[in-house]
Motif scaffolding. Structure first.
Motif, short mmCIF file in Angstrom:
data_model
loop_
_atom_site.label_atom_id
_atom_site.label_comp_id
_atom_site.label_asym_id
_atom_site.label_seq_id
_atom_site.Cartn_x
_atom_site.Cartn_y
_atom_site.Cartn_z
N SER A 54 1.09 -1.06 -0.08
CA SER A 54 -0.02 0.32 -0.09
C SER A 54 1.22 1.16 0.00
N ARG A 55 1.87 1.06 0.89
CA ARG A 55 3.23 2.44 0.98
C ARG A 55 3.31 2.30 -0.42
N PHE A 56 4.06 1.67 -0.83
CA PHE A 56 4.63 1.20 -2.52
C PHE A 56 3.45 2.10 -3.40
N PHE A 57 2.60 1.96 -3.77
CA PHE A 57 1.86 2.74 -4.64
C PHE A 57 1.53 3.97 -4.24
N LEU A 58 1.40 3.69 -2.86
CA LEU A 58 0.75 5.52 -2.44
C LEU A 58 2.09 6.30 -2.78
N GLN A 59 2.51 5.72 -2.26
CA GLN A 59 4.42 6.74 -2.73
C GLN A 59 4.47 7.85 -4.89
N TRP A 60 3.62 6.32 -5.08
CA TRP A 60 3.94 6.22 -6.77
C TRP A 60 2.49 7.02 -7.03
N VAL A 61 1.95 7.22 -6.77
CA VAL A 61 0.22 7.95 -6.79
C VAL A 61 0.44 9.31 -6.49
N GLY A 62 0.61 9.94 -5.46
CA GLY A 62 1.07 10.79 -4.20
C GLY A 62 2.64 11.70 -5.33
N MET A 63 3.74 11.58 -5.61
CA MET A 63 4.52 11.43 -5.57
C MET A 63 3.80 12.19 -8.00
N VAL A 64 3.42 11.05 -8.16
CA VAL A 64 2.87 11.70 -9.57
C VAL A 64 2.20 12.81 -9.82
N HIS A 65 0.82 13.08 -8.15
CA HIS A 65 -0.13 13.76 -7.73
C HIS A 65 0.28 14.92 -7.65
N ASP A 66 1.08 15.36 -7.25
CA ASP A 66 2.24 17.01 -6.67
C ASP A 66 2.60 17.39 -7.93
N LEU A 67 3.40 16.36 -8.83
CA LEU A 67 4.04 17.08 -10.06
C LEU A 67 3.41 17.61 -10.35
N TYR A 68 2.10 15.97 -11.15
CA TYR A 68 1.20 16.71 -11.72
C TYR A 68 0.04 18.20 -11.57
N TYR A 69 -0.28 18.46 -10.45
CA TYR A 69 -0.68 19.65 -9.54
C TYR A 69 0.05 20.87 -9.95
N LEU A 71 2.60 21.47 -12.12
CA LEU A 71 2.32 21.67 -13.83
C LEU A 71 1.39 21.91 -14.28
N HIS A 72 0.24 21.45 -13.83
CA HIS A 72 -0.77 21.74 -14.83
C HIS A 72 -1.50 22.05 -13.62
N LEU A 73 -2.37 23.55 -12.91
CA LEU A 73 -2.15 23.88 -12.27
C LEU A 73 -4.05 24.53 -12.48
N GLU A 74 -3.88 25.52 -13.49
CA GLU A 74 -5.05 25.37 -14.16
C GLU A 74 -5.80 24.94 -14.70
N SER A 75 -5.54 23.96 -14.84
CA SER A 75 -6.67 22.26 -15.59
C SER A 75 -7.12 21.49 -14.84
N TYR A 76 -6.64 21.61 -12.82
CA TYR A 76 -6.48 20.30 -12.65
C TYR A 76 -8.26 19.93 -12.28
N ASN A 77 -8.72 20.68 -11.96
CA ASN A 77 -10.37 20.57 -11.87
C ASN A 77 -10.92 20.53 -13.03
N ARG A 78 -10.25 20.59 -14.29
CA ARG A 78 -10.73 20.82 -15.49
C ARG A 78 -11.60 19.92 -16.06
N GLY A 79 -10.57 18.50 -16.18
CA GLY A 79 -10.56 17.52 -16.11
C GLY A 79 -11.41 15.93 -15.08
N LEU A 80 -10.68 15.29 -15.39
CA LEU A 80 -11.33 13.53 -14.60
C LEU A 80 -9.93 13.52 -14.00
N VAL A 81 -9.05 14.26 -13.73
CA VAL A 81 -7.96 14.03 -13.51
C VAL A 81 -7.90 14.61 -11.35
N ARG A 82 -8.84 15.29 -11.15
CA ARG A 82 -8.94 15.29 -9.55
C ARG A 82 -9.80 14.18 -9.07
N GLN A 83 -10.27 13.64 -9.71
CA GLN A 83 -11.47 12.20 -9.35
C GLN A 83 -10.55 10.88 -9.36
N LEU A 84 -9.81 10.68 -10.78
CA LEU A 84 -8.52 9.60 -10.48
C LEU A 84 -7.65 9.88 -9.83
#
Length: 308
Positions: A54-69, A71-84
């Motif tokens: 669980s920690r292995f996958f949690l850190q992947w998700v957290g790291m990718v999420h923060d970097l995406y957030y 790099l794409h702050l303005e479009s973060y809420n526009r698509g389904l990325v936040r829900q995903l």
């Protein structure tokens, strides 16, 4: 904050996540190999492999999420990325907290020396209940994920429609949803496993302190192997308690919406959130004879490889 300092903190966050990913992946691989060889797992190994995965996958998700957030702050809420991201994060975060809690309970029932009938019954029943507790944790995490998903879906639909009840703007409506729905939900769902964790960790630490004091009063010096073992165990448990508490506290403050990406403290706060999932696996590795032995062999192999 100066952009160079912010970039350095972001780099430290990524490095911390990669260290945690490697450590947790190592635990899963070693215990998974033993599971394949023996065809079964001990209760402690079941919890460790579940916590590591669980920690292995949690850190992947957290790291990718923060970097995406970032790099794409303005479009973060526009698509389904936040829900995903929310689906994966909420499930893995809840499961990780529960698995860490069961690890503390297992440590307590295995090591503590209380003689109360309730504790003795728990000591007898808990190891055999571990598979069901792990499955129950996954079920509870799934329910929590659905509750968060409904909230995130409402946020997404509100963003698309930009039409909320009354005279409230989308930003105001989103803030109300954060305060009156997401924050109470996060407090309740994380406080329950944290409270159980805290109770059993304090019981275990108290038991070890009393046992250590008894050995010292019985003319056992500080250099006695048994005393040293208990001192080492106390340090390990206290470090686990501190890291777990930091993770819980930082998530609670983050849930309040205090830190945004525009805040100078965003990346230091992300480092604090992932400190437990990145550092505690190394504590588990060095406190477990089997994991420590394989880790040393791996270091010797790496050293020989670079020397050659």
């Amino acid at each position: 904050m100066h952009p160079a300092i912010s970039a350095l903190l972001m780099l430290l966050f990524v490095l911390l996540c990669f260290l945690g990913i490697l450590a947790n992946g190592f635990i899963v691989l070693v215990l998974g190999r033993d599971w394949r060889r023996r065809g079964r797992l001990l209760p402690s190994d079941m919890i460790l492999i579940s916590l590591g995965a669980s920690r292995f996958f949690l850190q992947w998700v957290g790291m990718v999420h923060d970097l995406y957030y970032f790099l794409h702050l303005e479009s973060y809420n526009r698509g389904l990325v936040r829900q995903l991201f929310g689906l994966h994060w909420d499930f893995l975060n809840s499961a990780t907290f529960w698995f860490g809690t069961w690890l503390s309970v297992l440590f307590c029932v295995k090591i503590a020396t209380f003689t109360h009938p309730t504790f003795l019954w728990l000591k007898w029943r808990f190891p055999g209940s571990v598979p069901w507790l792990l499955l129950g944790s996954l079920l509870m995490s799934s329910i929590v994920t659905l509750l968060f998903f409904w909230g995130n879906r409402a946020v997404h639909q509100g963003f698309l429609l930009r039409n909320t009840a009354g005279n409230m703007t989308y930003r105001e409506w989103n803030k109300e949803l954060e305060i009156h729905y997401f924050l109470p939900l996060k407090v309740v769902t994380l406080s329950i496993p944290y409270s159980v964790f805290l109770v059993f960790m304090m019981l275990l630490i108290n038991s070890l302190r009393r046992h250590k004091r008894t050995m010292q009063s019985n003319a056992h010096g500080l250099q006695d192997p048994s005393t040293q073992a208990h001192t080492k165990a106390l340090r390990s448990l206290v470090s686990f308690l501190v890291l777990y508490a930091l993770s819980f506290g930082s998530l609670m403050i983050t849930a309040s919406g205090y830190f945004s990406l525009r805040s100078d403290w965003y990346w230091p706060w992300q480092i604090l959130i992932f400190l437990c999932t990145s550092v505690h696996p190394f504590i588990l590795i060095f406190s477990n004879l089997r994991l420590r032995g394989v880790f040393r062999q791996l270091l010797l192999w790496a050293r020989g490889f670079w020397v050659a």
